[in-house]
Design an enzyme around this catalytic site. Structure first.
Site, PDB file in Angstrom:
ATOM      1  N   HIS A 104      -5.705  -0.005   4.555  1.00  0.00           N
ATOM      2  CA  HIS A 104      -4.895  -1.041   5.222  1.00  0.00           C
ATOM      3  C   HIS A 104      -5.805  -2.111   5.840  1.00  0.00           C
ATOM      4  CE1 HIS A 104      -2.196   2.646   5.738  1.00  0.00           C
ATOM      5  NE2 HIS A 104      -1.455   1.829   5.001  1.00  0.00           N
TER       6      HIS A 104
ATOM      7  N   HIS B 227      -5.451   3.099   7.942  1.00  0.00           N
ATOM      8  CA  HIS B 227      -6.783   3.580   7.546  1.00  0.00           C
ATOM      9  C   HIS B 227      -7.536   2.402   6.942  1.00  0.00           C
ATOM     10  CE1 HIS B 227      -5.023   3.578   3.563  1.00  0.00           C
ATOM     11  NE2 HIS B 227      -4.141   4.499   3.896  1.00  0.00           N
TER      12      HIS B 227
ATOM     13  N   GLN C  76       3.995  -0.855  -7.545  1.00  0.00           N
ATOM     14  CA  GLN C  76       4.656  -1.586  -6.449  1.00  0.00           C
ATOM     15  C   GLN C  76       4.232  -3.059  -6.446  1.00  0.00           C
ATOM     16  OE1 GLN C  76       5.376  -0.027  -2.288  1.00  0.00           O
ATOM     17  NE2 GLN C  76       3.497  -1.150  -1.915  1.00  0.00           N
TER      18      GLN C  76
ATOM     19  N   ASP D 257      -1.034   1.175  -4.868  1.00  0.00           N
ATOM     20  CA  ASP D 257       0.346   1.301  -5.346  1.00  0.00           C
ATOM     21  C   ASP D 257       0.557   0.243  -6.431  1.00  0.00           C
ATOM     22  OD1 ASP D 257       1.633   3.234  -3.206  1.00  0.00           O
ATOM     23  OD2 ASP D 257       0.326   1.853  -2.134  1.00  0.00           O
TER      24      ASP D 257
HETATM   25  P1  AMP Z   1       1.657   2.159   3.064  1.00  0.00           P
HETATM   26  O1  AMP Z   1       1.493   2.140   4.530  1.00  0.00           O
HETATM   27  O2  AMP Z   1       1.177   3.404   2.406  1.00  0.00           O
HETATM   28  O3  AMP Z   1       3.040   1.745   2.631  1.00  0.00           O
HETATM   29  O4  AMP Z   1       0.702   1.021   2.508  1.00  0.00           O
HETATM   30  C1  AMP Z   1       0.782  -0.297   2.976  1.00  0.00           C
HETATM   31  C2  AMP Z   1      -0.038  -1.181   2.094  1.00  0.00           C
HETATM   32  O5  AMP Z   1      -1.392  -0.736   2.104  1.00  0.00           O
HETATM   33  C3  AMP Z   1       0.424  -1.149   0.625  1.00  0.00           C
HETATM   34  O6  AMP Z   1       0.312  -2.451   0.073  1.00  0.00           O
HETATM   35  C4  AMP Z   1      -0.559  -0.193   0.007  1.00  0.00           C
HETATM   36  O7  AMP Z   1      -0.741  -0.400  -1.377  1.00  0.00           O
HETATM   37  C5  AMP Z   1      -1.823  -0.522   0.781  1.00  0.00           C
HETATM   38  N1  AMP Z   1      -2.757   0.599   0.703  1.00  0.00           N
HETATM   39  C6  AMP Z   1      -2.537   1.885   1.058  1.00  0.00           C
HETATM   40  N2  AMP Z   1      -3.611   2.641   0.756  1.00  0.00           N
HETATM   41  C7  AMP Z   1      -4.523   1.819   0.193  1.00  0.00           C
HETATM   42  C8  AMP Z   1      -5.827   1.995  -0.345  1.00  0.00           C
HETATM   43  N3  AMP Z   1      -6.414   3.179  -0.379  1.00  0.00           N
HETATM   44  N4  AMP Z   1      -6.467   0.921  -0.851  1.00  0.00           N
HETATM   45  C9  AMP Z   1      -5.877  -0.307  -0.842  1.00  0.00           C
HETATM   46  N5  AMP Z   1      -4.649  -0.539  -0.356  1.00  0.00           N
HETATM   47  C10 AMP Z   1      -3.975   0.496   0.156  1.00  0.00           C
END
Ligand code: AMP
Length: 277
Positions: free
Chosen positions: A35, A32, A152, A149
């Site tokens: 990412h 989205h 994280q 996150d």
């Molecule tokens: P995920 O696929 O949920 O594991 O996220 C992958 C990366 O995208 C991680 O570093 C997340 O923190 C980042 N991420 C997910 N959602 C958002 C968001 N709304 N804003 C900024 N970074 C994001």
């Protein structure tokens, strides 16, 4: 754009890019705009961008949550190509872990025992295990992680400090939908009413921040907003706390808080959010 499914192929490709400045964006897919913002930043700062798409089994405590996590590689590849990604790395769990996926216990004090860690036992063990494997495979100069996150980011920074001092961890701004909801792959599982309830998290964060920044007693403000969310029957609150983003220590004095963090379940979907003070 190349799509690579095995670690050995990735390593072969990596040999051909010995002198490139490589930026790495690890994700679990269902891409989205959150990412995409990480990808955009990586493409502007690095010669080559590697995106990993891997639903990591070791960071899910609940196998139902793992099974129901959406997987949309085809659509993700289209977004990745548009964003200027050079390589999508999408391995199987057996390939990446070299056998049955497992994670060793990580004990970095409050960082890996409080908040997200205490509500998702073993979660950061899995995150550290997978980021460690991915860093070894990709060997990037820079790695991009979203502040969505927040805890994280600090855990990964600690991993880099311990084992990968040559990798720069780049924290990226949290991206929201137009209505304020923090973008998350899990949002697709919210019903319309669930989404309205979920918006209360951002609303509370915004109000609490405003009051704290105007000089209200930080602990008292936190307590009042925690109580309001805790008694709200439309969601199940896990925590609402002021934290310092580096330590995630509950002992931190309110003056040292950098963010308010929140986690709650809505419609059986676990959501997290935070706001910078
Ligand atoms: P995920 O696929 O949920 O594991 O996220 C992958 C990366 O995208 C991680 O570093 C997340 O923190 C980042 N991420 C997910 N959602 C958002 C968001 N709304 N804003 C900024 N970074 C994001």
């Amino acid at each position: 754009m190349k799509i690579i499914h095995t670690t050995s192929q990735l390593q072969q490709w990596r040999l051909t890019e010995k002198n490139s400045d490589i930026g790495f964006v690890p994700t679990m897919g269902v891409l989205h705009s959150g990412h995409s913002s990480l990808l955009k930043r990586a493409t502007t700062e690095c010669d080559i961008v590697v995106l990993s798409i891997f639903v990591n089994p070791t960071q899910f405590g609940d196998s139902k949550d793992l099974d129901s996590y959406p997987r949309t590689l085809k659509e993700d590849a289209v977004i990745a190509k548009k964003a200027g990604v050079d390589v999508v790395f999408a391995p199987t769990a057996e390939d990446l872990y070299g056998g049955v996926p497992k994670a060793l216990r990580v004990e970095w004090g409050d960082l890996t025992s409080k908040y997200e860690a205490s509500h998702r036992p073993g979660h950061f063990d899995g995150v550290v295990a997978v980021v460690d494997k991915l860093f070894q495979a990709v060997r990037p100069q820079k790695a991009y992680f979203g502040e969505k996150d927040l805890q994280q980011v600090s855990v990964v920074r600690r991993l880099a400090h311990e084992r990968y001092s040559d990798i720069e961890i780049v924290p990226c701004e949290l991206i929201r939908d137009r209505d304020g909801l923090a973008l998350s792959s899990r949002n697709t599982r919210l019903s319309i009413t669930g989404r309205i309830s979920a918006l209360k998290l951002f609303s509370v964060l915004t109000k609490a921040k405003k009051e704290m920044n105007k000089g209200a007693d930080r602990e008292e403000t936190q307590r009042l907003y925690w109580a309001a969310l805790d008694k709200d029957e439309e969601l199940s609150l896990e925590y609402l706390r002021g934290v310092n983003e580096r330590s995630f220590s509950p002992e931190e004095s309110p003056e040292a808080w950098t963010h308010i963090v929140v986690a709650a379940q809505v419609d059986g979907v676990r959501l997290i959010d935070n706001i910078r003070l």
